[in-house]
Design a protein around this motif. Sequence first.
Motif, PDB file in Angstrom:
ATOM      1  N   GLY A 264       0.844  -1.188   0.000  1.00  0.00           N
ATOM      2  CA  GLY A 264       0.000   0.000   0.000  1.00  0.00           C
ATOM      3  C   GLY A 264       0.880   1.239   0.000  1.00  0.00           C
ATOM      4  O   GLY A 264       1.946   1.250   0.619  1.00  0.00           O
ATOM      5  N   ASP A 265       0.466   2.300  -0.700  1.00  0.00           N
ATOM      6  CA  ASP A 265       1.307   3.501  -0.819  1.00  0.00           C
ATOM      7  C   ASP A 265       0.621   4.709  -0.209  1.00  0.00           C
ATOM      8  O   ASP A 265      -0.587   4.900  -0.374  1.00  0.00           O
ATOM      9  N   SER A 266       1.410   5.544   0.461  1.00  0.00           N
ATOM     10  CA  SER A 266       0.859   6.746   1.089  1.00  0.00           C
ATOM     11  C   SER A 266       0.429   7.776   0.059  1.00  0.00           C
ATOM     12  O   SER A 266      -0.557   8.487   0.246  1.00  0.00           O
ATOM     13  N   ALA A 267       1.152   7.867  -1.061  1.00  0.00           N
ATOM     14  CA  ALA A 267       0.880   8.920  -2.038  1.00  0.00           C
ATOM     15  C   ALA A 267      -0.123   8.504  -3.115  1.00  0.00           C
ATOM     16  O   ALA A 267      -0.589   9.346  -3.880  1.00  0.00           O
ATOM     17  N   ASN A 287     -12.773   4.183   7.691  1.00  0.00           N
ATOM     18  CA  ASN A 287     -11.775   5.255   7.738  1.00  0.00           C
ATOM     19  C   ASN A 287     -11.439   5.574   9.176  1.00  0.00           C
ATOM     20  O   ASN A 287     -12.211   5.294  10.102  1.00  0.00           O
ATOM     21  N   THR A 288     -10.270   6.165   9.378  1.00  0.00           N
ATOM     22  CA  THR A 288      -9.853   6.695  10.677  1.00  0.00           C
ATOM     23  C   THR A 288      -9.196   8.041  10.417  1.00  0.00           C
ATOM     24  O   THR A 288      -9.075   8.486   9.271  1.00  0.00           O
ATOM     25  N   ASN A 295      -8.033   6.227   0.726  1.00  0.00           N
ATOM     26  CA  ASN A 295      -6.608   5.863   0.815  1.00  0.00           C
ATOM     27  C   ASN A 295      -6.391   5.104   2.116  1.00  0.00           C
ATOM     28  O   ASN A 295      -5.596   5.485   2.973  1.00  0.00           O
ATOM     29  N   PHE A 296      -7.114   3.998   2.236  1.00  0.00           N
ATOM     30  CA  PHE A 296      -7.145   3.260   3.499  1.00  0.00           C
ATOM     31  C   PHE A 296      -5.817   2.551   3.769  1.00  0.00           C
ATOM     32  O   PHE A 296      -5.318   2.545   4.885  1.00  0.00           O
ATOM     33  N   ASP A 352      -3.972   2.352  -6.824  1.00  0.00           N
ATOM     34  CA  ASP A 352      -2.936   1.660  -6.074  1.00  0.00           C
ATOM     35  C   ASP A 352      -3.081   0.153  -6.285  1.00  0.00           C
ATOM     36  O   ASP A 352      -3.990  -0.316  -6.961  1.00  0.00           O
ATOM     37  N   ARG A 353      -2.167  -0.611  -5.721  1.00  0.00           N
ATOM     38  CA  ARG A 353      -2.302  -2.055  -5.629  1.00  0.00           C
ATOM     39  C   ARG A 353      -1.703  -2.467  -4.297  1.00  0.00           C
ATOM     40  O   ARG A 353      -0.812  -1.790  -3.764  1.00  0.00           O
ATOM     41  N   PHE A 354      -2.187  -3.550  -3.727  1.00  0.00           N
ATOM     42  CA  PHE A 354      -1.597  -4.024  -2.482  1.00  0.00           C
ATOM     43  C   PHE A 354      -1.873  -5.512  -2.326  1.00  0.00           C
ATOM     44  O   PHE A 354      -2.751  -6.077  -2.973  1.00  0.00           O
TER      45      PHE A 354
END
Length: 608
Positions: A264-267, A287-288, A295-296, A352-354
């Motif tokens: 997972g990426d922050s950007a 979400n938190t 952008n979980f 993204d991808r994770f």
Amino acid sequence: MMSKTTWLSLVLFTLFGYLIAQEAIPFKTQNEFYIYGDAVVIGNNILSKDAKEPFNDTTLTNDDIDMVYVDVDNDTTTFSSSTAHLTLPKNQTNIKYAALYWSATYSYEKGSRKESNGQFLFQGKREHKRDKISKIKFKTPNGTYKDIDGTVIFDGAREVAFTLNSPYACMADVTKLLKNIGTINGEYTVANVAATQGFVSGGSAAGWLLYVVYEAPTKNPKYITTYNGFAHVSGEPVKLKFSNFKSLEKGDVKTALTFAALEGDSALKEDECLFVNPAAKRVLLLNTNERPRNNFFNSKITYENNVSLKRFPNSENTLGFDIISMDLPESSQPLVDNNTTEVEMSFNTKADRFYLFFTAFQTEISQTYYKEQKAVEIVSISEFEKTITIAEAAPKKSKKEALKNKDHSEGYQKFSPKKQNEDKRVFRPINSAESPQSKTNETKSDYIPKVVEKEKTLPIWLRKKQGADLARDTTIYQPEAAFKTPLVSSLVLNRENYKKLLTKDDYIYETQNFKRILNQEPTFIEGVARGYYIIASLVYDLDNAVKNQKELLEKGLNSKIFKDTSQEKYYIYLFNSENFYDVFMLRKAFIKSPFLKEVWILNLNMEK
């Protein structure tokens, strides 16, 4: 504007319409508990920009970082290491379960990146030796490093679709290790997690987590379950279902979730996690404060609304490694309401991808449901994930009958606390039997006579007369009152006999099933001979084990018992051998008798 009803319909269509096509290894239940207690997770990343300094720039991704191993232990025998601090509530150190997971991308030992015509070219020496991915070092508070050889959940180097960055995930059950240490709370260190340093296409990432379930005097009982697998979330949703529970009948229901993912990426945005209650038709994008809805999975280690700081290094940006621990938010229309029995989750991303490799779910359950479940022990047996009822040699009753007689199921005793003077040695029966003497403290209201149902007996050729073995071994526990009358028949166990019962079709054994059982992960129990064991049942009380064994003796089956002292388990087994073929084929002969159709094979102390 899209109406709320239309939006909900589209979400549900998306959630239920897709298959989990991206799962390299399908997620499955790894363990589950019905318990008064709680669970906690800790962990840290193992690749970063610097070996010790925290990395807090959330605008960069691991694609743009020349990654190096985190190594904080000042130990020349380790090449990577990071720490995290475990804090359980005061005096609540009765560990029920502890699992250690680690995951990384590992295509090269070290990769490089060059720019050519506006594009990046990645290269490196492909890492073909994969034995090291399952071998790490683990240090508990005030302890020294222990070598851990874990189970490989998934290895991308062996899958064409994943060879580019070759992600992997491994786990090890460290329950016994944590039970035996003097100090539970404190700093835990994981070392020698193998990963690609430098650059690799898509970025390199690595990290570990420790998930601990412990008993505590909580207000309500809980259902806690862990799942593992390996899902490549990219383009199509991956869905998980949680069931086998029933929430509180009254009041608010507290529910908590835990996730771990790689890459997972922050950007990069547009990844999300949906929580669904199908029966109530309620959906929420989780979400938190640190994890936006869109952008979980954003390269952080968070508990509730905060970044975890009790670790070294305590980077805010963990560069492609995520651990999430959070409670479901309370609302006027709760996602888990009273009497909920099933919920689902969906993971999705657009940009993204994770790689998702671990999830855990826990919720408060009703007292009634808790009491019902304590009569049944859920056991995960390697690939089988089968539910084994205590002393289940007798035919199963209907659910209604089982609930009616749950405290006296099939004439066996209820679970009882561990006896103060319980003999720690292994029990092996003498081949003679009579009904156990009645206990002096057993009241008439507690006694229910056992009804013996007619069952198909073993074939006559599979039985023979055999006198009692009166030789007593002082190192073996043998109850005085339980076995005196000579046994008239016992099973003859050999290859010649099972050939008589098996048909030609039995020898066309299912190739995948044969290989799956043969390659099951071994169970390690000290003091028990290695081999493949045909297990009739698994219980947690010696009296139940003896009664279960007596039933088998009455049906012409000679059996033995060994005890797993580390977990207070008693295994009743019919046969054991290091020759897997004989064990596999003999089980086929056994299951032709109705009262043996549930027997299974256990790999004990046998390496793959």
